[in-house]
Write a protein that holds these residues in place. Sequence first.
Motif, short mmCIF file in Angstrom:
data_model
loop_
_atom_site.label_atom_id
_atom_site.label_comp_id
_atom_site.label_asym_id
_atom_site.label_seq_id
_atom_site.Cartn_x
_atom_site.Cartn_y
_atom_site.Cartn_z
N ALA A 187 0.83 -1.00 0.00
CA ALA A 187 -0.05 0.06 0.02
C ALA A 187 0.72 1.38 0.07
N ASN A 188 0.33 2.31 0.39
CA ASN A 188 0.94 3.45 0.04
C ASN A 188 1.23 4.03 1.46
N THR A 189 1.14 3.03 2.51
CA THR A 189 1.53 3.39 3.86
C THR A 189 2.67 4.23 4.32
N ASP A 194 4.60 4.79 -6.87
CA ASP A 194 5.02 5.09 -8.08
C ASP A 194 6.08 4.12 -8.69
N ASN A 195 6.76 3.67 -7.72
CA ASN A 195 8.11 2.91 -8.21
C ASN A 195 7.79 1.41 -7.80
N PHE A 196 6.43 0.87 -7.64
CA PHE A 196 6.18 -0.33 -7.27
C PHE A 196 6.06 -1.17 -8.73
N THR A 198 4.38 -2.96 -11.77
CA THR A 198 3.18 -2.81 -12.38
C THR A 198 2.14 -3.63 -11.55
N VAL A 199 2.16 -4.88 -11.18
CA VAL A 199 1.21 -5.78 -10.74
C VAL A 199 1.07 -5.36 -9.31
N LEU A 200 2.17 -5.02 -8.59
CA LEU A 200 1.98 -4.65 -7.11
C LEU A 200 1.38 -3.14 -6.81
N LYS A 201 1.55 -2.28 -7.94
CA LYS A 201 1.24 -0.87 -8.00
C LYS A 201 -0.53 -0.98 -8.02
N VAL A 202 -0.92 -1.89 -9.11
CA VAL A 202 -2.36 -2.14 -9.30
C VAL A 202 -3.17 -2.63 -7.87
N ILE A 203 -2.23 -3.56 -7.46
CA ILE A 203 -3.07 -3.96 -5.81
C ILE A 203 -3.03 -2.90 -4.88
#
Length: 267
Positions: A187-189, A194-196, A198-203
């Motif tokens: 998460a953005n915790t 932004d640098n995750f 692609t798959v992790l960023k969507v999740i």
Amino acid sequence: MSALSVAVEDGLTITRRNLVKVRRVPELIVFATLSPIMFVLLFRYVFGSAIPIQGISYAEFLLPGIFAQTIVFGSTITGASLAEDLQKGLIDRFRSLPMASSAVLVGRTVADLALNALSIVVMGVTGLIVGWRIRSSLLEALAGFALLLFFAYAMSWLMATVGLLVRTPEVVQQASFIVIFPLTFVANTFVPTDNFPTVLKVIADWNPVSAVVQAARELFGNTAPGLGAPDAWPLQHPVLYTLIWSALLLVVFVPLSVRIYRRTASR
């Protein structure tokens, strides 16, 4: 008296019972507040020096995330406490009393809401000491705290269902940790997504915890142009997305947990 007023009165009685228990076992408060303080200091001074956030201090970026993480982890207390009451036979004693069947669950979740509120107060004071500031208006800040507690209350009902199903405090803690740990870290915790990959960023962008954090940051005024505008709908409308998730959790798990409790208590 109507059935609703009886249920409310019984729920408040159980709430007082749970809060008295906390007062008599101060270790519960100590550990409930010590962990958030440790996370604030650890991330602020150990990781904060290595995670630059453009246009905003890391303390201001961090605290809304710590708030969200703490209330999610705090919800496990509900499940573990109910499992402990079941294990010790306390639920059987409640069953013999002329009280509303929902009172035990309402009393448990409301008491844990009070603990979450205390944790947020302690974290807020600690955050102010290490450099966190609220940049918005008083009403917006109060709305931010209210949104955090509303989501915490909804999560408590989810964990109440888990506690009634598992019925062993240790297993509740372990099973909850397996789910909640990645939920709060993917998460953005603590860092922007932004640098995750692609798959992790969507999740992460569709993770309800990210929406809670983003909503808190906006309501506390802890945002900056350097962070960029979110490109995912949940983070563009974080307050609405958080309210939708909270309402969904309550609609599903309040009646489900009450039904499971009635079935469990009738054995």
